[in-house]
Design a protein around this motif. Structure first.
Motif, short mmCIF file in Angstrom:
data_model
loop_
_atom_site.label_atom_id
_atom_site.label_comp_id
_atom_site.label_asym_id
_atom_site.label_seq_id
_atom_site.Cartn_x
_atom_site.Cartn_y
_atom_site.Cartn_z
N ASP A 33 0.61 -1.01 -0.28
CA ASP A 33 0.11 0.42 -0.49
C ASP A 33 0.78 1.12 0.14
OD1 ASP A 33 -2.49 -1.02 0.03
OD2 ASP A 33 -2.70 -0.99 2.14
N GLN A 34 1.75 1.43 0.69
CA GLN A 34 3.43 2.35 0.23
C GLN A 34 3.59 2.72 -0.90
OE1 GLN A 34 3.75 3.65 2.99
NE2 GLN A 34 2.63 1.98 4.31
N GLY A 57 -3.16 -1.03 -2.38
CA GLY A 57 -1.64 -0.75 -3.08
C GLY A 57 -1.50 -1.94 -3.78
N VAL A 58 -1.85 -3.15 -3.60
CA VAL A 58 -1.44 -4.49 -4.06
C VAL A 58 -1.98 -4.50 -5.73
CG1 VAL A 58 -1.59 -6.78 -4.49
CG2 VAL A 58 -1.86 -5.46 -2.16
N VAL A 59 -3.27 -3.50 -5.80
CA VAL A 59 -3.42 -4.16 -6.88
C VAL A 59 -2.87 -2.87 -8.15
CG1 VAL A 59 -5.86 -3.25 -8.63
CG2 VAL A 59 -6.31 -4.17 -6.87
N ALA A 63 -0.86 -3.86 -11.70
CA ALA A 63 -0.85 -2.71 -13.14
C ALA A 63 0.49 -2.79 -12.78
CB ALA A 63 -1.82 -1.82 -12.20
N ILE A 64 1.98 -1.52 -11.94
CA ILE A 64 3.12 -1.47 -13.45
C ILE A 64 3.18 -2.86 -13.18
CG2 ILE A 64 4.61 -0.54 -11.66
CD1 ILE A 64 3.66 1.08 -9.96
N LEU A 65 3.25 -3.85 -12.19
CA LEU A 65 4.39 -4.63 -13.01
C LEU A 65 4.26 -5.21 -14.55
CD1 LEU A 65 4.81 -6.93 -9.81
CD2 LEU A 65 6.45 -5.30 -10.91
N LEU A 66 2.43 -5.64 -14.69
CA LEU A 66 1.55 -6.16 -16.06
C LEU A 66 2.44 -5.09 -16.86
CD1 LEU A 66 -1.68 -7.15 -14.82
CD2 LEU A 66 0.55 -8.67 -15.40
N LEU A 67 2.01 -3.53 -16.41
CA LEU A 67 2.32 -1.93 -17.58
C LEU A 67 4.21 -2.52 -18.09
CD1 LEU A 67 2.08 -0.17 -19.22
CD2 LEU A 67 2.44 1.37 -17.54
N VAL A 68 5.69 -2.64 -16.98
CA VAL A 68 6.33 -2.35 -17.01
C VAL A 68 7.00 -4.56 -18.05
CG1 VAL A 68 8.78 -3.23 -16.31
CG2 VAL A 68 7.34 -1.70 -14.90
N GLY A 69 6.23 -4.81 -17.78
CA GLY A 69 6.25 -6.11 -18.12
C GLY A 69 5.77 -5.97 -19.21
#
Length: 212
Positions: A33-34, A57-59, A63-69
């Motif tokens: 969540d941070q 924060g988990v969501v 989302a960030i990991l999927l976008l970067v990947g």
């Protein structure tokens, strides 16, 4: 007193796993969540909703990991990652830390990596005892040369021997491949056996150990 002791132990067996699970999940969610702090203040869920809802924060992290990947999976993204790696490799101190972490993460998370793919039994800490370890690769470079001298050209493997009940600490040993007994169990089952200190026996059938 015997009945009270039995009830107490039974209560512990029921309550402790649930409490620890809730605590671990709470710590993970609170840590993730941070990541919401990277959003503009007006976009933060707490401000929009007027109250705190754990888990956003988990969501956002997923989302960030999927976008970067997704970006890093195409040609342009791979070029950007390559340029970024080249830039970081020119920065003193930072390059040594980054390269070490990258090598470990590439080994652990890459689809072509071979870390923790095989559970084995090895004699540890001496020939009269056995423990569970995980093959992480094969020694290379100067290590391979020295091992070839002492091992009469035998094949060696690198084995990580975790401690129990905390498998994040352990020992790296280089042993002859012929001295390893490959287990017919998954890595997850082997880790569960280690974390439980041998209480939770793996369901898979393992090969018999021949006495040498």
């Amino acid at each position: 007193m015997a009945a009270l002791r039995k009830w107490l132990l039974t209560g512990l067996l029921v309550v402790v796993p649930g409490v620890i699970t809730v605590w671990v999940l709470g710590w993970i969610i609170g840590t993730l969540d941070q990541t919401l702090q990277i959003l503009p203040e007006s976009w933060q869920p707490d401000r929009v909703l007027g109250y705190h809802v754990p888990g956003f924060g988990v969501v956002l992290t997923l989302a960030i990991l999927l976008l970067v990947g997704g970006i890093a999976s195409n040609f342009v993204g791979r070029k950007l990652v390559s340029w970024g790696d080249a830039l970081v490799s020119r920065i003193p101190v930072v390059r040594s830390i980054y390269s070490s972490v990258k090598q470990v993460s590439d080994t652990l998370f890459s689809e072509s990596g071979n870390a923790f793919r095989t559970a084995v039994m090895v004699r540890w800490p001496h020939s009269g005892m056995w423990t569970i370890g995980f093959v992480t690769g094969a020694p290379g470079g100067e290590l391979a040369a020295h091992l070839a001298e002492v091992g009469a050209q035998e094949e060696f493997v690198s084995v990580y021997v975790p401690t129990t009940p905390n498998p994040t600490g352990g020992y790296l040993v280089m042993v002859r491949k012929s001295d390893c007994v490959e287990l017919n169990m998954s890595v997850d089952a082997a880790l569960k056996y280690i974390v439980s200190m041998g209480v939770v026996a793996p369901a898979e059938q393992r090969p018999s150990i021949s006495k040498n």
